[in-house]
Motif scaffolding. Structure first.
Motif, PDB file in Angstrom:
ATOM      1  N   GLY A   1      34.219  24.678  39.076  1.00  0.00           N
ATOM      2  CA  GLY A   1      34.134  23.885  37.853  1.00  0.00           C
ATOM      3  C   GLY A   1      35.411  23.963  37.031  1.00  0.00           C
ATOM      4  O   GLY A   1      35.917  22.948  36.532  1.00  0.00           O
ATOM      5  N   LEU A   2      35.962  25.173  36.891  1.00  0.00           N
ATOM      6  CA  LEU A   2      37.202  25.348  36.142  1.00  0.00           C
ATOM      7  C   LEU A   2      38.365  24.648  36.838  1.00  0.00           C
ATOM      8  O   LEU A   2      39.195  23.995  36.186  1.00  0.00           O
ATOM      9  N   ALA A   3      38.438  24.770  38.159  1.00  0.00           N
ATOM     10  CA  ALA A   3      39.517  24.129  38.906  1.00  0.00           C
ATOM     11  C   ALA A   3      39.439  22.614  38.784  1.00  0.00           C
ATOM     12  O   ALA A   3      40.465  21.932  38.610  1.00  0.00           O
TER      13      ALA A   3
ATOM     14  N   ILE B   1      24.798  24.614  39.878  1.00  0.00           N
ATOM     15  CA  ILE B   1      24.478  24.581  38.454  1.00  0.00           C
ATOM     16  C   ILE B   1      25.504  25.385  37.659  1.00  0.00           C
ATOM     17  O   ILE B   1      25.837  25.041  36.515  1.00  0.00           O
ATOM     18  N   SER B   2      26.054  26.434  38.267  1.00  0.00           N
ATOM     19  CA  SER B   2      27.131  27.189  37.610  1.00  0.00           C
ATOM     20  C   SER B   2      28.359  26.296  37.422  1.00  0.00           C
ATOM     21  O   SER B   2      29.059  26.387  36.405  1.00  0.00           O
ATOM     22  N   THR B   3      28.610  25.428  38.384  1.00  0.00           N
ATOM     23  CA  THR B   3      29.712  24.464  38.251  1.00  0.00           C
ATOM     24  C   THR B   3      29.454  23.516  37.091  1.00  0.00           C
ATOM     25  O   THR B   3      30.353  23.246  36.273  1.00  0.00           O
ATOM     26  N   ILE B   4      28.238  23.009  37.008  1.00  0.00           N
ATOM     27  CA  ILE B   4      27.885  22.083  35.930  1.00  0.00           C
ATOM     28  C   ILE B   4      27.991  22.774  34.578  1.00  0.00           C
ATOM     29  O   ILE B   4      28.499  22.200  33.608  1.00  0.00           O
ATOM     30  N   MET B   5      27.540  24.012  34.495  1.00  0.00           N
ATOM     31  CA  MET B   5      27.642  24.770  33.243  1.00  0.00           C
ATOM     32  C   MET B   5      29.103  24.981  32.840  1.00  0.00           C
ATOM     33  O   MET B   5      29.474  24.851  31.669  1.00  0.00           O
ATOM     34  N   ALA B   6      29.939  25.325  33.824  1.00  0.00           N
ATOM     35  CA  ALA B   6      31.359  25.543  33.537  1.00  0.00           C
ATOM     36  C   ALA B   6      32.001  24.266  33.007  1.00  0.00           C
ATOM     37  O   ALA B   6      32.794  24.303  32.044  1.00  0.00           O
TER      38      ALA B   6
ATOM     39  N   VAL C   1      31.365  32.931  28.303  1.00  0.00           N
ATOM     40  CA  VAL C   1      31.881  34.296  28.466  1.00  0.00           C
ATOM     41  C   VAL C   1      30.770  35.230  28.939  1.00  0.00           C
ATOM     42  O   VAL C   1      30.963  36.053  29.841  1.00  0.00           O
ATOM     43  N   LEU C   2      29.586  35.106  28.343  1.00  0.00           N
ATOM     44  CA  LEU C   2      28.462  35.968  28.725  1.00  0.00           C
ATOM     45  C   LEU C   2      28.029  35.723  30.169  1.00  0.00           C
ATOM     46  O   LEU C   2      27.723  36.667  30.913  1.00  0.00           O
ATOM     47  N   ILE C   3      28.006  34.453  30.577  1.00  0.00           N
ATOM     48  CA  ILE C   3      27.637  34.128  31.959  1.00  0.00           C
ATOM     49  C   ILE C   3      28.652  34.709  32.929  1.00  0.00           C
ATOM     50  O   ILE C   3      28.286  35.291  33.964  1.00  0.00           O
ATOM     51  N   LEU C   4      29.930  34.560  32.599  1.00  0.00           N
ATOM     52  CA  LEU C   4      30.975  35.081  33.477  1.00  0.00           C
ATOM     53  C   LEU C   4      30.870  36.599  33.618  1.00  0.00           C
ATOM     54  O   LEU C   4      30.910  37.141  34.733  1.00  0.00           O
ATOM     55  N   LEU C   5      30.699  37.305  32.506  1.00  0.00           N
ATOM     56  CA  LEU C   5      30.617  38.764  32.544  1.00  0.00           C
ATOM     57  C   LEU C   5      29.372  39.240  33.299  1.00  0.00           C
ATOM     58  O   LEU C   5      29.429  40.219  34.055  1.00  0.00           O
TER      59      LEU C   5
END
Length: 277
Positions: A192-194, A135-140, A166-170
């Motif tokens: 996700g970013l890659a 789900i973090s991938t989907i969010m990204a 930004v908030l999720i990453l931090l």
């Protein structure tokens, strides 16, 4: 086996599967995580490597919030990502992310404990369950695709999606809750970013339909009669070709079309509008 979902939304199918597995595990008190969760010693036991996939469809049955929060985020943002990339590609992204996040969590946890296997209170090797990595991938991907779309933080404060990112990453970089698999979340974000910035299409490497025989109750003609008039029909087979292109869009998104296919689809769309006018 097929990654093709037909008319079914891949996002909703994943929600149904996760909720269904949770209810069975919770109602029957099966503790499926003991057998199908990813354990810290899974990396040392090749026969249990299937756990790198199965853990992603399990959730903590001691609380309802784990499954609810994950499935809400998947439903809320997964639909946008699926619409952009197509059902089959979306499902490949999700499944690969589950496996990747599980392996990275396992390797990272072992590294943090110097290669030793940390145990839980019951003597079982530390384990992880949940779809949070995928789900973090989907969010990204959602944030990369729609960085300026308004998202309501805490259901109250409207902010652009990139602020949420930004908030999720931090929160994952500096998080201190020992019950949260931050390494899996960060692995999901990284994947996700890659995926987004590389422009890669998983469909180039993983076929949507594996080589299994197709069965149908409907008989189909094995021969096609060709007439001379068809040689003079500029739209001969164009509808059939358009249907093939639409199916390709459905599975892999508009980005998978080449220039010729885009023009054929535009021509087909114009003909349909003329018929309806």
């Amino acid at each position: 086996m097929s990654f093709s979902m037909g008319g079914q939304s891949a996002t909703m199918l994943l929600v149904y599967i996760n909720v269904g597995v949770f209810l069975v595990d919770w109602l029957l008190q099966l503790d499926l995580g003991q057998y199908f969760g990813a354990h810290v010693d899974t990396l040392y036991r090749p026969l249990l490597w299937f756990q790198y996939l199965t853990y992603g469809f399990l959730h903590d049955t001691k609380t309802i919030w784990h499954i609810l929060s994950n499935m809400f985020v998947l439903w809320m943002f997964g639909r946008f990502v699926e619409a952009r990339y197509g059902k089959a590609e979306f499902l490949k992204i999700y499944v690969i992310s589950i496996v990747l996040c599980g392996i990275i969590w396992n390797a990272g946890t072992l590294a943090a404990f110097g290669g030793k296997i940390p145990l839980m209170a019951n003597g079982e090797a530390l384990r992880m369950v949940g779809a949070s990595g995928a789900i973090s991938t989907i969010m990204a991907l959602f944030i990369c695709l729609y960085p300026k779309m308004t998202v309501y933080l805490g259901f109250l404060i409207p902010v652009p999606a990139w602020v949420v990112g930004v908030l999720i990453l931090l929160s994952n970089i500096f998080g201190q809750d020992e019950s949260v698999a931050y390494s899996a979340h960060l692995a999901g974000i990284g994947f996700g970013l890659a995926y987004f910035f590389s422009g890669i299409q998983l469909g180039q490497f993983i076929p949507s339909k594996l080589a299994l025989p197709k069965w149908s109750l409907r008989s189909r003609p094995k021969l096609r009669i060709h007439t001379e008039e068809e040689d003079f029909d500029p739209y001969n087979d164009s509808d059939e070709e358009a249907e093939r292109i639409l199916e390709k869009v459905n599975q892999s998104g508009m980005e998978s079309l080449n220039e010729a296919e885009r023009k054929k689809l535009e021509a087909y769309s114009r003909r349909m509008r003329q018929k309806l006018s």
